[in-house]
Design a protein around this motif. Structure first.
Motif, PDB file in Angstrom:
ATOM      1  N   LYS A  90      30.839  46.475  31.000  1.00 48.28           N
ATOM      2  CA  LYS A  90      30.545  45.047  31.085  1.00 48.28           C
ATOM      3  C   LYS A  90      31.709  44.204  30.570  1.00 48.28           C
ATOM      4  O   LYS A  90      32.063  43.179  31.175  1.00 48.28           O
ATOM      5  CB  LYS A  90      29.272  44.739  30.290  1.00 48.28           C
ATOM      6  CG  LYS A  90      28.849  43.301  30.326  1.00 48.28           C
ATOM      7  CD  LYS A  90      27.577  43.081  29.519  1.00 48.28           C
ATOM      8  CE  LYS A  90      27.225  41.623  29.465  1.00 48.28           C
ATOM      9  NZ  LYS A  90      26.038  41.386  28.640  1.00 48.28           N
ATOM     10  N   GLU A  91      32.321  44.600  29.457  1.00 50.48           N
ATOM     11  CA  GLU A  91      33.440  43.846  28.891  1.00 50.48           C
ATOM     12  C   GLU A  91      34.636  43.847  29.842  1.00 50.48           C
ATOM     13  O   GLU A  91      35.304  42.835  30.026  1.00 50.48           O
ATOM     14  CB  GLU A  91      33.848  44.419  27.536  1.00 50.48           C
ATOM     15  CG  GLU A  91      32.763  44.355  26.485  1.00 50.48           C
ATOM     16  CD  GLU A  91      32.319  42.947  26.165  1.00 50.48           C
ATOM     17  OE1 GLU A  91      33.131  42.009  26.255  1.00 50.48           O
ATOM     18  OE2 GLU A  91      31.128  42.782  25.829  1.00 50.48           O
ATOM     19  N   GLY A  92      34.908  44.978  30.460  1.00 48.84           N
ATOM     20  CA  GLY A  92      36.001  45.060  31.425  1.00 48.84           C
ATOM     21  C   GLY A  92      35.734  44.222  32.660  1.00 48.84           C
ATOM     22  O   GLY A  92      36.631  43.590  33.218  1.00 48.84           O
ATOM     23  N   ALA A  93      34.484  44.199  33.084  1.00 51.25           N
ATOM     24  CA  ALA A  93      34.116  43.389  34.254  1.00 51.25           C
ATOM     25  C   ALA A  93      34.340  41.904  33.983  1.00 51.25           C
ATOM     26  O   ALA A  93      34.757  41.162  34.873  1.00 51.25           O
ATOM     27  CB  ALA A  93      32.666  43.646  34.628  1.00 51.25           C
ATOM     28  N   LEU A  94      34.094  41.476  32.757  1.00 48.73           N
ATOM     29  CA  LEU A  94      34.325  40.067  32.415  1.00 48.73           C
ATOM     30  C   LEU A  94      35.811  39.716  32.487  1.00 48.73           C
ATOM     31  O   LEU A  94      36.170  38.611  32.906  1.00 48.73           O
ATOM     32  CB  LEU A  94      33.771  39.764  31.026  1.00 48.73           C
ATOM     33  CG  LEU A  94      32.247  39.805  30.916  1.00 48.73           C
ATOM     34  CD1 LEU A  94      31.809  39.638  29.465  1.00 48.73           C
ATOM     35  CD2 LEU A  94      31.601  38.762  31.802  1.00 48.73           C
ATOM     36  N   ILE A  95      36.663  40.657  32.105  1.00 46.58           N
ATOM     37  CA  ILE A  95      38.105  40.421  32.219  1.00 46.58           C
ATOM     38  C   ILE A  95      38.495  40.267  33.689  1.00 46.58           C
ATOM     39  O   ILE A  95      39.251  39.382  34.062  1.00 46.58           O
ATOM     40  CB  ILE A  95      38.898  41.569  31.561  1.00 46.58           C
ATOM     41  CG1 ILE A  95      38.718  41.505  30.041  1.00 46.58           C
ATOM     42  CG2 ILE A  95      40.371  41.509  31.934  1.00 46.58           C
ATOM     43  CD1 ILE A  95      39.277  42.699  29.309  1.00 46.58           C
ATOM     44  N   LEU A  96      37.954  41.128  34.535  1.00 46.75           N
ATOM     45  CA  LEU A  96      38.283  41.060  35.963  1.00 46.75           C
ATOM     46  C   LEU A  96      37.686  39.834  36.637  1.00 46.75           C
ATOM     47  O   LEU A  96      38.207  39.372  37.652  1.00 46.75           O
ATOM     48  CB  LEU A  96      37.825  42.322  36.675  1.00 46.75           C
ATOM     49  CG  LEU A  96      38.603  43.570  36.324  1.00 46.75           C
ATOM     50  CD1 LEU A  96      38.079  44.747  37.126  1.00 46.75           C
ATOM     51  CD2 LEU A  96      40.089  43.384  36.557  1.00 46.75           C
ATOM     52  N   GLN A  97      36.620  39.301  36.081  1.00 51.80           N
ATOM     53  CA  GLN A  97      36.023  38.088  36.646  1.00 51.80           C
ATOM     54  C   GLN A  97      37.065  36.975  36.728  1.00 51.80           C
ATOM     55  O   GLN A  97      37.144  36.267  37.734  1.00 51.80           O
ATOM     56  CB  GLN A  97      34.845  37.646  35.787  1.00 51.80           C
ATOM     57  CG  GLN A  97      34.202  36.368  36.270  1.00 51.80           C
ATOM     58  CD  GLN A  97      33.052  35.944  35.357  1.00 51.80           C
ATOM     59  OE1 GLN A  97      32.623  36.670  34.467  1.00 51.80           O
ATOM     60  NE2 GLN A  97      32.555  34.767  35.593  1.00 51.80           N
ATOM     61  N   ASN A  98      37.869  36.847  35.694  1.00 51.74           N
ATOM     62  CA  ASN A  98      38.913  35.818  35.708  1.00 51.74           C
ATOM     63  C   ASN A  98      39.936  36.073  36.810  1.00 51.74           C
ATOM     64  O   ASN A  98      40.412  35.137  37.450  1.00 51.74           O
ATOM     65  CB  ASN A  98      39.604  35.737  34.353  1.00 51.74           C
ATOM     66  CG  ASN A  98      38.685  35.183  33.295  1.00 51.74           C
ATOM     67  OD1 ASN A  98      37.788  34.409  33.584  1.00 51.74           O
ATOM     68  ND2 ASN A  98      38.901  35.589  32.053  1.00 51.74           N
ATOM     69  N   LEU A  99      40.270  37.334  37.028  1.00 47.88           N
ATOM     70  CA  LEU A  99      41.206  37.680  38.108  1.00 47.88           C
ATOM     71  C   LEU A  99      40.631  37.255  39.459  1.00 47.88           C
ATOM     72  O   LEU A  99      41.317  36.625  40.262  1.00 47.88           O
ATOM     73  CB  LEU A  99      41.490  39.179  38.099  1.00 47.88           C
ATOM     74  CG  LEU A  99      42.363  39.705  39.230  1.00 47.88           C
ATOM     75  CD1 LEU A  99      43.777  39.156  39.137  1.00 47.88           C
ATOM     76  CD2 LEU A  99      42.382  41.226  39.217  1.00 47.88           C
ATOM     77  N   TRP A 100      39.368  37.568  39.708  1.00 51.86           N
ATOM     78  CA  TRP A 100      38.744  37.195  40.976  1.00 51.86           C
ATOM     79  C   TRP A 100      38.671  35.687  41.132  1.00 51.86           C
ATOM     80  O   TRP A 100      38.904  35.159  42.212  1.00 51.86           O
ATOM     81  CB  TRP A 100      37.345  37.801  41.092  1.00 51.86           C
ATOM     82  CG  TRP A 100      37.399  39.275  41.306  1.00 51.86           C
ATOM     83  CD1 TRP A 100      37.147  40.245  40.374  1.00 51.86           C
ATOM     84  CD2 TRP A 100      37.775  39.963  42.495  1.00 51.86           C
ATOM     85  NE1 TRP A 100      37.333  41.487  40.928  1.00 51.86           N
ATOM     86  CE2 TRP A 100      37.713  41.337  42.228  1.00 51.86           C
ATOM     87  CE3 TRP A 100      38.150  39.547  43.771  1.00 51.86           C
ATOM     88  CZ2 TRP A 100      38.015  42.309  43.187  1.00 51.86           C
ATOM     89  CZ3 TRP A 100      38.444  40.507  44.725  1.00 51.86           C
ATOM     90  CH2 TRP A 100      38.377  41.866  44.429  1.00 51.86           C
ATOM     91  N   LEU A 101      38.366  34.991  40.046  1.00 50.25           N
ATOM     92  CA  LEU A 101      38.288  33.531  40.112  1.00 50.25           C
ATOM     93  C   LEU A 101      39.642  32.897  40.414  1.00 50.25           C
ATOM     94  O   LEU A 101      39.714  31.847  41.052  1.00 50.25           O
ATOM     95  CB  LEU A 101      37.719  32.968  38.801  1.00 50.25           C
ATOM     96  CG  LEU A 101      36.238  33.253  38.559  1.00 50.25           C
ATOM     97  CD1 LEU A 101      35.833  32.807  37.159  1.00 50.25           C
ATOM     98  CD2 LEU A 101      35.361  32.612  39.620  1.00 50.25           C
TER      99      LEU A 101
END
Length: 109
Positions: A90-101
């Motif tokens: 979950k923590e890693g997914a939050l980091i990637l969320q910014n990349l996708w945004l």
């Protein structure tokens, strides 16, 4: 619209190689960014052959999970991988969320 996310594990035998390739110090395990790029280069090169930036795009997650020198398994005191593959938790997914945004608007425009 096809988006290629080059999240290839670090190493040839990723289940065996992922954590042993990490060096433990300070805030947790890390691998040099150059080693991470080197071990996945053959996969990255294959993926990039199909990128035309019209229907197929390349997004590199290392820009968010690595700094200039190191790729760390612990970011801001939190483990970002769920297992040795490396699959993000979950923590890693939050980091990637910014990349996708950041990247999706560029692709959609």
């Amino acid at each position: 619209l096809i988006i290629v996310d080059d999240m290839v594990p670090f190493g040839k035998n990723y289940h065996a190689d992922f954590f042993p390739k990490f060096t433990f110090y300070g805030d947790g395990p890390s691998i040099s960014r150059s080693e991470a790029e080197k071990t996945r280069r053959q996969y990255t090169d294959v993926l990039k052959k199909y990128i035309d930036n019209k229907t197929t795009y390349y997004i590199d997650p290392l820009t968010k999970v690595c700094d200039y020198k190191y790729c760390k398994a612990v970011v801001d005191g939190k483990l970002i991988y769920a297992d040795g593959s490396p699959h993000f938790n979950k923590e890693g997914a939050l980091i990637l969320q910014n990349l996708w945004l950041e990247e999706l608007p560029k692709i959609l425009n």
